[in-house]
Scaffold this motif. Structure first.
Motif, PDB file in Angstrom:
ATOM      1  N   PHE A  10      -6.860  -6.268 -16.631  1.00 54.16           N
ATOM      2  CA  PHE A  10      -8.027  -5.423 -16.348  1.00 54.16           C
ATOM      3  C   PHE A  10      -7.985  -4.825 -14.938  1.00 54.16           C
ATOM      4  O   PHE A  10      -8.974  -4.830 -14.199  1.00 54.16           O
ATOM      5  CB  PHE A  10      -9.332  -6.222 -16.542  1.00 54.16           C
ATOM      6  N   ILE A  11      -6.814  -4.353 -14.561  1.00 50.30           N
ATOM      7  CA  ILE A  11      -6.632  -3.667 -13.289  1.00 50.30           C
ATOM      8  C   ILE A  11      -5.870  -2.377 -13.561  1.00 50.30           C
ATOM      9  O   ILE A  11      -5.412  -2.144 -14.686  1.00 50.30           O
ATOM     10  CB  ILE A  11      -5.859  -4.532 -12.259  1.00 50.30           C
ATOM     11  N   SER A  12      -5.745  -1.507 -12.561  1.00 51.26           N
ATOM     12  CA  SER A  12      -5.070  -0.228 -12.777  1.00 51.26           C
ATOM     13  C   SER A  12      -3.545  -0.401 -12.737  1.00 51.26           C
ATOM     14  O   SER A  12      -3.028  -1.350 -12.135  1.00 51.26           O
ATOM     15  CB  SER A  12      -5.487   0.787 -11.703  1.00 51.26           C
ATOM     16  N   ALA A  13      -2.851   0.541 -13.348  1.00 48.62           N
ATOM     17  CA  ALA A  13      -1.382   0.513 -13.328  1.00 48.62           C
ATOM     18  C   ALA A  13      -0.860   0.698 -11.908  1.00 48.62           C
ATOM     19  O   ALA A  13       0.178   0.134 -11.546  1.00 48.62           O
ATOM     20  CB  ALA A  13      -0.820   1.605 -14.244  1.00 48.62           C
ATOM     21  N   ASP A  14      -1.575   1.480 -11.090  1.00 47.55           N
ATOM     22  CA  ASP A  14      -1.175   1.658  -9.692  1.00 47.55           C
ATOM     23  C   ASP A  14      -1.244   0.346  -8.928  1.00 47.55           C
ATOM     24  O   ASP A  14      -0.387   0.057  -8.096  1.00 47.55           O
ATOM     25  CB  ASP A  14      -2.080   2.696  -9.007  1.00 47.55           C
ATOM     26  N   THR A  15      -2.268  -0.450  -9.215  1.00 45.87           N
ATOM     27  CA  THR A  15      -2.394  -1.762  -8.567  1.00 45.87           C
ATOM     28  C   THR A  15      -1.246  -2.673  -8.977  1.00 45.87           C
ATOM     29  O   THR A  15      -0.681  -3.392  -8.147  1.00 45.87           O
ATOM     30  CB  THR A  15      -3.737  -2.413  -8.932  1.00 45.87           C
ATOM     31  N   VAL A  16      -0.891  -2.621 -10.247  1.00 44.16           N
ATOM     32  CA  VAL A  16       0.246  -3.420 -10.723  1.00 44.16           C
ATOM     33  C   VAL A  16       1.518  -2.987 -10.014  1.00 44.16           C
ATOM     34  O   VAL A  16       2.315  -3.827  -9.572  1.00 44.16           O
ATOM     35  CB  VAL A  16       0.419  -3.279 -12.253  1.00 44.16           C
ATOM     36  N   ASN A  17       1.706  -1.680  -9.882  1.00 41.56           N
ATOM     37  CA  ASN A  17       2.901  -1.170  -9.213  1.00 41.56           C
ATOM     38  C   ASN A  17       2.958  -1.627  -7.755  1.00 41.56           C
ATOM     39  O   ASN A  17       4.031  -1.983  -7.250  1.00 41.56           O
ATOM     40  CB  ASN A  17       2.923   0.360  -9.277  1.00 41.56           C
ATOM     41  N   SER A  18       1.815  -1.643  -7.088  1.00 42.31           N
ATOM     42  CA  SER A  18       1.764  -2.128  -5.699  1.00 42.31           C
ATOM     43  C   SER A  18       2.151  -3.599  -5.620  1.00 42.31           C
ATOM     44  O   SER A  18       2.914  -4.003  -4.739  1.00 42.31           O
ATOM     45  CB  SER A  18       0.360  -1.922  -5.118  1.00 42.31           C
ATOM     46  N   HIS A  19       1.629  -4.391  -6.555  1.00 40.41           N
ATOM     47  CA  HIS A  19       1.990  -5.812  -6.581  1.00 40.41           C
ATOM     48  C   HIS A  19       3.475  -5.996  -6.862  1.00 40.41           C
ATOM     49  O   HIS A  19       4.132  -6.871  -6.277  1.00 40.41           O
ATOM     50  CB  HIS A  19       1.173  -6.544  -7.654  1.00 40.41           C
ATOM     51  N   ARG A  20       4.012  -5.177  -7.754  1.00 40.10           N
ATOM     52  CA  ARG A  20       5.439  -5.267  -8.088  1.00 40.10           C
ATOM     53  C   ARG A  20       6.301  -4.983  -6.853  1.00 40.10           C
ATOM     54  O   ARG A  20       7.249  -5.715  -6.552  1.00 40.10           O
ATOM     55  CB  ARG A  20       5.786  -4.287  -9.210  1.00 40.10           C
ATOM     56  N   HIS A  33       0.803  -1.217   0.000  1.00 37.79           N
ATOM     57  CA  HIS A  33       0.000   0.000   0.000  1.00 37.79           C
ATOM     58  C   HIS A  33       0.844   1.279   0.000  1.00 37.79           C
ATOM     59  O   HIS A  33       0.329   2.368   0.270  1.00 37.79           O
ATOM     60  CB  HIS A  33      -0.968  -0.005   1.180  1.00 37.79           C
ATOM     61  N   GLY A  34       2.121   1.151  -0.290  1.00 35.35           N
ATOM     62  CA  GLY A  34       2.898   2.358  -0.540  1.00 35.35           C
ATOM     63  C   GLY A  34       4.176   2.554   0.240  1.00 35.35           C
ATOM     64  O   GLY A  34       4.981   3.415  -0.099  1.00 35.35           O
ATOM     65  N   ALA A  35       4.389   1.795   1.318  1.00 29.85           N
ATOM     66  CA  ALA A  35       5.631   1.956   2.082  1.00 29.85           C
ATOM     67  C   ALA A  35       6.818   1.443   1.272  1.00 29.85           C
ATOM     68  O   ALA A  35       6.716   0.430   0.587  1.00 29.85           O
ATOM     69  CB  ALA A  35       5.546   1.221   3.413  1.00 29.85           C
ATOM     70  N   SER A  36       7.934   2.151   1.371  1.00 31.32           N
ATOM     71  CA  SER A  36       9.148   1.750   0.641  1.00 31.32           C
ATOM     72  C   SER A  36      10.142   1.039   1.545  1.00 31.32           C
ATOM     73  O   SER A  36      11.282   0.811   1.150  1.00 31.32           O
ATOM     74  CB  SER A  36       9.810   2.976   0.023  1.00 31.32           C
ATOM     75  N   GLY A  37       9.713   0.695   2.744  1.00 26.89           N
ATOM     76  CA  GLY A  37      10.596  -0.012   3.654  1.00 26.89           C
ATOM     77  C   GLY A  37       9.913  -0.280   4.974  1.00 26.89           C
ATOM     78  O   GLY A  37       8.829   0.235   5.252  1.00 26.89           O
ATOM     79  N   TYR A  38      10.562  -1.116   5.784  1.00 27.36           N
ATOM     80  CA  TYR A  38       9.995  -1.503   7.079  1.00 27.36           C
ATOM     81  C   TYR A  38      11.160  -1.781   8.015  1.00 27.36           C
ATOM     82  O   TYR A  38      12.000  -2.633   7.734  1.00 27.36           O
ATOM     83  CB  TYR A  38       9.145  -2.763   6.900  1.00 27.36           C
ATOM     84  N   MET A  39      11.203  -1.029   9.112  1.00 28.18           N
ATOM     85  CA  MET A  39      12.280  -1.228  10.065  1.00 28.18           C
ATOM     86  C   MET A  39      11.724  -1.372  11.471  1.00 28.18           C
ATOM     87  O   MET A  39      10.609  -0.948  11.768  1.00 28.18           O
ATOM     88  CB  MET A  39      13.291  -0.083   9.987  1.00 28.18           C
ATOM     89  N   MET A  40      12.518  -1.983  12.347  1.00 27.88           N
ATOM     90  CA  MET A  40      12.080  -2.241  13.703  1.00 27.88           C
ATOM     91  C   MET A  40      12.444  -1.075  14.621  1.00 27.88           C
ATOM     92  O   MET A  40      13.385  -0.327  14.370  1.00 27.88           O
ATOM     93  CB  MET A  40      12.714  -3.533  14.227  1.00 27.88           C
ATOM     94  N   LYS A  41      11.686  -0.959  15.724  1.00 28.25           N
ATOM     95  CA  LYS A  41      11.887   0.163  16.642  1.00 28.25           C
ATOM     96  C   LYS A  41      13.161   0.044  17.488  1.00 28.25           C
ATOM     97  O   LYS A  41      13.520   0.990  18.182  1.00 28.25           O
ATOM     98  CB  LYS A  41      10.674   0.308  17.557  1.00 28.25           C
ATOM     99  N   ASP A  42      13.826  -1.094  17.421  1.00 29.34           N
ATOM    100  CA  ASP A  42      15.083  -1.221  18.173  1.00 29.34           C
ATOM    101  C   ASP A  42      16.288  -0.795  17.333  1.00 29.34           C
ATOM    102  O   ASP A  42      17.442  -1.006  17.722  1.00 29.34           O
ATOM    103  CB  ASP A  42      15.276  -2.655  18.681  1.00 29.34           C
ATOM    104  N   GLU A  90       0.983  -2.154 -19.581  1.00 28.91           N
ATOM    105  CA  GLU A  90       0.651  -3.328 -20.407  1.00 28.91           C
ATOM    106  C   GLU A  90       0.068  -4.444 -19.544  1.00 28.91           C
ATOM    107  O   GLU A  90      -0.903  -5.108 -19.932  1.00 28.91           O
ATOM    108  CB  GLU A  90       1.893  -3.809 -21.150  1.00 28.91           C
ATOM    109  N   ILE A  91       0.661  -4.649 -18.367  1.00 32.01           N
ATOM    110  CA  ILE A  91       0.144  -5.675 -17.451  1.00 32.01           C
ATOM    111  C   ILE A  91      -1.254  -5.297 -16.981  1.00 32.01           C
ATOM    112  O   ILE A  91      -2.165  -6.139 -16.911  1.00 32.01           O
ATOM    113  CB  ILE A  91       1.090  -5.848 -16.248  1.00 32.01           C
ATOM    114  N   ALA A  92      -1.431  -4.020 -16.663  1.00 34.06           N
ATOM    115  CA  ALA A  92      -2.738  -3.541 -16.205  1.00 34.06           C
ATOM    116  C   ALA A  92      -3.815  -3.806 -17.257  1.00 34.06           C
ATOM    117  O   ALA A  92      -4.928  -4.242 -16.932  1.00 34.06           O
ATOM    118  CB  ALA A  92      -2.655  -2.047 -15.885  1.00 34.06           C
ATOM    119  N   GLU A  93      -3.482  -3.546 -18.513  1.00 34.63           N
ATOM    120  CA  GLU A  93      -4.448  -3.752 -19.598  1.00 34.63           C
ATOM    121  C   GLU A  93      -4.791  -5.232 -19.755  1.00 34.63           C
ATOM    122  O   GLU A  93      -5.961  -5.589 -19.946  1.00 34.63           O
ATOM    123  CB  GLU A  93      -3.867  -3.205 -20.911  1.00 34.63           C
TER     124      GLU A  93
END
Length: 202
Positions: free
Chosen positions: A166-176, A96-105, A160-163
């Motif tokens: 039958f999904i949006s290019a943004d959805t494809v980018n999220s899956h990628r 859903h858009g985060a470019s990374g995930y780190m721990m609080k320690d 091209e994948i979106a077409e």
């Protein structure tokens, strides 16, 4: 100068982040919030480069916050900072858009590395997060992710994948992005190589 914004429910975490970043020559803390609504209101009126957010917030969770930010302000980078080690939440944050995930320690050195990596267009995962994602990475691919992985390997672009699906290019980018996170690779070339080496193409 990297304009940074913090979102966390705990005042001590917010104060600790400010203390860790004090003296960083290319980072300015533009503000902070203890909930998602305040964050959304702030970024609507101020220029922000990167948001560091927890997964668990009192009003909306980090996943929904990431999705909302990316719809309204697609140029803003998002980096998750959490104590949650649930692979489901990690992958959903990335999808859903985060470019990374780190721990609080994390220490100051890791925090700075993560901020600079994400700001410059890369992805960053704390070592424990990379391990969690790697433990079952072959088994967590959905049918849709396998379809997209195969189309990527064939050289198709996101539109091209979106077409074809039958999904949006943004959805494809999220899956990628989710595939890069799950398979613990940094770019499309490495993604395709991993898919070929591990017989993941349908």
């Amino acid at each position: 100068m990297i304009r940074l914004y913090f979102v966390d429910n705990h005042p001590l975490i917010l104060e600790g982040l400010r203390a860790l970043l004090k003296g960083a020559p290319d980072i300015t803390v533009a503000g902070q919030a203890r909930n998602g609504a305040t964050c959304l209101s702030f970024v609507s009126a101020h220029a922000i480069d990167l948001i560091l957010t927890d997964v668990c917030l009192p009003d909306i969770d980090g996943v929904d916050l990431c999705a909302a930010i990316k719809v309204a302000h697609p140029s803003i980078k998002l980096l998750a900072l959490s104590s949650c080690r649930d692979v489901k939440y990690i992958t959903e944050m990335i999808a859903h858009g985060a470019s990374g995930y780190m721990m609080k320690d994390a220490d100051r050195e890791e925090l700075l590395e993560a901020i600079h990596t994400v700001y410059n267009g890369g992805t960053y995962f704390s070592p424990v997060v990379s391990q969690l994602l790697g433990e079952g990475k072959k088994h967590h691919l959905t049918r849709r992710e396998k379809e997209i992985l195969s189309l990527i390997a064939e050289g198709n672009t996101n539109p091209e994948i979106a077409e074809k699906l039958f999904i949006s290019a943004d959805t494809v980018n999220s899956h990628r992005k989710n595939l890069l996170a799950k398979l613990e690779v940094k770019n499309t070339a490495m993604l395709i190589k991993y898919a070929v080496d591990n017989h993941l193409l349908v």
